[in-house]
Design a protein around this motif. Structure first.
Motif, PDB file in Angstrom:
ATOM      1  N   GLY A 112       0.711  -1.185  -0.011  1.00  0.00           N
ATOM      2  CA  GLY A 112       0.003   0.056  -0.091  1.00  0.00           C
ATOM      3  C   GLY A 112       0.898   1.220   0.038  1.00  0.00           C
ATOM      4  N   ASP A 113       0.309   2.500   0.099  1.00  0.00           N
ATOM      5  CA  ASP A 113       0.937   3.696   0.138  1.00  0.00           C
ATOM      6  C   ASP A 113       1.546   3.820   1.343  1.00  0.00           C
ATOM      7  OD1 ASP A 113       0.005   4.324  -2.243  1.00  0.00           O
ATOM      8  OD2 ASP A 113      -1.764   5.468  -1.463  1.00  0.00           O
ATOM      9  N   GLU A 114       1.275   3.096   2.620  1.00  0.00           N
ATOM     10  CA  GLU A 114       1.940   3.199   3.777  1.00  0.00           C
ATOM     11  C   GLU A 114       2.401   1.793   4.305  1.00  0.00           C
ATOM     12  OE1 GLU A 114      -0.710   5.286   6.623  1.00  0.00           O
ATOM     13  OE2 GLU A 114      -0.793   7.088   5.452  1.00  0.00           O
ATOM     14  N   MET A 115       3.396   1.975   5.168  1.00  0.00           N
ATOM     15  CA  MET A 115       3.606   0.932   5.730  1.00  0.00           C
ATOM     16  C   MET A 115       4.155   0.999   7.235  1.00  0.00           C
ATOM     17  SD  MET A 115       7.142  -1.007   5.010  1.00  0.00           S
ATOM     18  CE  MET A 115       7.516  -2.096   6.736  1.00  0.00           C
ATOM     19  N   THR A 116       3.688   0.206   8.351  1.00  0.00           N
ATOM     20  CA  THR A 116       4.123   0.418   9.413  1.00  0.00           C
ATOM     21  C   THR A 116       5.284  -0.567   9.764  1.00  0.00           C
ATOM     22  OG1 THR A 116       1.805   1.068   9.894  1.00  0.00           O
ATOM     23  CG2 THR A 116       3.063   0.632  11.849  1.00  0.00           C
ATOM     24  N   LEU A 117       6.061  -0.175  10.755  1.00  0.00           N
ATOM     25  CA  LEU A 117       7.070  -1.105  11.174  1.00  0.00           C
ATOM     26  C   LEU A 117       6.877  -1.107  12.822  1.00  0.00           C
ATOM     27  CD1 LEU A 117       9.580  -2.497  10.161  1.00  0.00           C
ATOM     28  CD2 LEU A 117      11.075  -0.431  10.561  1.00  0.00           C
ATOM     29  N   THR A 118       6.639  -2.031  13.311  1.00  0.00           N
ATOM     30  CA  THR A 118       6.707  -2.461  14.677  1.00  0.00           C
ATOM     31  C   THR A 118       8.049  -2.424  15.525  1.00  0.00           C
ATOM     32  OG1 THR A 118       4.469  -3.228  14.523  1.00  0.00           O
ATOM     33  CG2 THR A 118       5.407  -3.604  16.619  1.00  0.00           C
ATOM     34  N   LEU A 119       8.453  -1.429  16.580  1.00  0.00           N
ATOM     35  CA  LEU A 119       9.686  -1.640  16.942  1.00  0.00           C
ATOM     36  C   LEU A 119       9.445  -1.979  18.635  1.00  0.00           C
ATOM     37  CD1 LEU A 119      11.089   1.842  15.513  1.00  0.00           C
ATOM     38  CD2 LEU A 119      11.396  -0.565  14.782  1.00  0.00           C
ATOM     39  N   THR A 120      10.620  -2.676  18.976  1.00  0.00           N
ATOM     40  CA  THR A 120      10.372  -3.154  20.329  1.00  0.00           C
ATOM     41  C   THR A 120      11.842  -2.518  21.056  1.00  0.00           C
ATOM     42  OG1 THR A 120      11.511  -5.050  19.721  1.00  0.00           O
ATOM     43  CG2 THR A 120       8.881  -5.121  20.043  1.00  0.00           C
ATOM     44  N   ARG A 121      11.566  -2.242  22.227  1.00  0.00           N
ATOM     45  CA  ARG A 121      12.831  -1.589  23.051  1.00  0.00           C
ATOM     46  C   ARG A 121      13.873  -2.635  23.127  1.00  0.00           C
ATOM     47  NH1 ARG A 121      11.627   2.512  26.816  1.00  0.00           N
ATOM     48  NH2 ARG A 121      13.684   2.079  28.106  1.00  0.00           N
ATOM     49  N   THR A 122      15.108  -2.057  22.838  1.00  0.00           N
ATOM     50  CA  THR A 122      16.230  -2.797  23.246  1.00  0.00           C
ATOM     51  C   THR A 122      16.755  -3.024  24.636  1.00  0.00           C
ATOM     52  OG1 THR A 122      17.899  -1.031  22.830  1.00  0.00           O
ATOM     53  CG2 THR A 122      17.240  -2.381  20.952  1.00  0.00           C
ATOM     54  N   LYS A 123      17.763  -3.583  24.954  1.00  0.00           N
ATOM     55  CA  LYS A 123      18.039  -3.568  26.542  1.00  0.00           C
ATOM     56  C   LYS A 123      19.153  -2.396  26.620  1.00  0.00           C
ATOM     57  CE  LYS A 123      18.041  -8.520  27.602  1.00  0.00           C
ATOM     58  NZ  LYS A 123      18.725  -9.680  27.463  1.00  0.00           N
ATOM     59  N   ASP A 124      19.060  -1.651  27.899  1.00  0.00           N
ATOM     60  CA  ASP A 124      20.107  -0.867  28.040  1.00  0.00           C
ATOM     61  C   ASP A 124      21.445  -1.352  28.622  1.00  0.00           C
ATOM     62  OD1 ASP A 124      21.638   1.177  29.018  1.00  0.00           O
ATOM     63  OD2 ASP A 124      19.621   2.292  30.094  1.00  0.00           O
ATOM     64  N   ILE A 125      22.244  -1.270  27.736  1.00  0.00           N
ATOM     65  CA  ILE A 125      23.380  -1.936  27.947  1.00  0.00           C
ATOM     66  C   ILE A 125      24.122  -1.375  29.254  1.00  0.00           C
ATOM     67  CG2 ILE A 125      25.697  -3.121  27.231  1.00  0.00           C
ATOM     68  CD1 ILE A 125      24.632  -2.590  24.305  1.00  0.00           C
ATOM     69  N   LEU A 126      24.429   0.048  29.062  1.00  0.00           N
ATOM     70  CA  LEU A 126      24.935   0.861  30.161  1.00  0.00           C
ATOM     71  C   LEU A 126      24.375   0.617  31.605  1.00  0.00           C
ATOM     72  CD1 LEU A 126      27.087   2.864  31.344  1.00  0.00           C
ATOM     73  CD2 LEU A 126      25.796   4.734  30.395  1.00  0.00           C
ATOM     74  N   GLY A 127      22.869   0.745  31.472  1.00  0.00           N
ATOM     75  CA  GLY A 127      22.076   0.685  32.312  1.00  0.00           C
ATOM     76  C   GLY A 127      21.897  -0.897  33.152  1.00  0.00           C
ATOM     77  N   SER A 128      22.692  -1.746  32.393  1.00  0.00           N
ATOM     78  CA  SER A 128      22.599  -3.213  32.995  1.00  0.00           C
ATOM     79  C   SER A 128      23.982  -3.473  33.639  1.00  0.00           C
ATOM     80  CB  SER A 128      22.208  -4.071  32.042  1.00  0.00           C
ATOM     81  OG  SER A 128      21.014  -3.882  31.230  1.00  0.00           O
TER      82      SER A 128
END
Ligand code: CTP
Length: 211
Positions: A106-122
């Motif tokens: 179609g004229d549009e497409m949607t990409l679903t993204l998920t959060r990555t892990k916070d490396i520094l925060g881990s």
């Protein structure tokens, strides 16, 4: 001392020919790796793809995605006295990687993204890192306030903050102007080449563990 440095962008695959990434050149992380090696430290550079030459005397672990970088850091960080996180890690990644090249529909497409892990925060709680922990904060507003919050949230000894809304410094540039943000104070450094600044930063970071 043994120093682990993350650098460059991460690359998040969408399908076999497409990806999401960012404008990080890797220059600051590579300059830090070169400076640390020249100052006699043993350096492991964990980096996403860049066009830079590997600094002399530095061990190199190439990675692509944020998930790769997380695993690489997790398996290596325990052997190090100092960890410096200069990489521009993707905060989100495609929820699934298509096996085949995605065809247009179609004229549009949607990409679903998920959060990555916070490396520094881990590093502290998940990876149990006890050494000197240094992060970067690329901010466009309330630079000190945001960097201090990051420093405390991720249990860093130091966050190196820069204002990426300025075109003359930061991300893709050879120069940088940073403010050192500690849990309890801050110190602005003058604008400098990334090479020069890297030497200065390594000297400062070396002494943090003994303060
Ligand atoms: N970082 C990391 N892993 C991530 C995201 C960031 O290790 N998944 C590290 C970066 O290398 C940098 C620091 O965290 O040293 C700051 O990154 P930034 O993306 O600015 O921090 P966030 O906490 O994700 O904050 P925000 O996106 O809300 O600004």
């Amino acid at each position: 001392m043994k120093v682990l440095i993350t650098a460059g962008p991460t690359v998040e695959a969408i399908d076999p020919v497409r990806f999401l990434s960012n404008r990080s050149s890797g220059k600051m992380g590579y300059a830090l790796a070169a400076a640390a090696a020249k100052r006699g430290h043993s350096v492991l550079l964990i980096s996403g793809p860049t066009s830079l030459d590997l600094p002399e005397g530095v061990d190199y672990l190439p990675i692509e995605s944020a998930a790769d970088m997380y695993q690489a850091v997790k398996s290596q960080i325990g052997r190090h006295d100092i960890a410096i996180f200069a990489a521009a890690v993707a905060d989100y990644t495609p929820a699934k990687v298509a096996d085949q090249k995605i065809k247009k529909t179609g004229d549009e497409m949607t990409l679903t993204l998920t959060r990555t892990k916070d490396i520094l925060g881990s590093a502290r709680e998940v990876m149990d890192f006890k050494g000197t922990l240094v992060g970067f904060a690329a901010e466009t507003e309330k630079v000190i306030e945001n960097a201090r919050a990051k420093c405390l949230r991720k249990s860093c000894d130091l966050v190196i903050a820069n204002d990426v809304s300025r075109k003359d410094i930061g991300f893709d540039s050879s120069e940088n102007e940073v403010t050192l943000v500690y849990p309890d104070r801050e110190e602005a450094l003058p604008q400098d080449s990334k090479e020069h600044l890297a030497f200065h930063l390594i000297e400062i970071i070396e002494h943090l563990g003994s303060d």
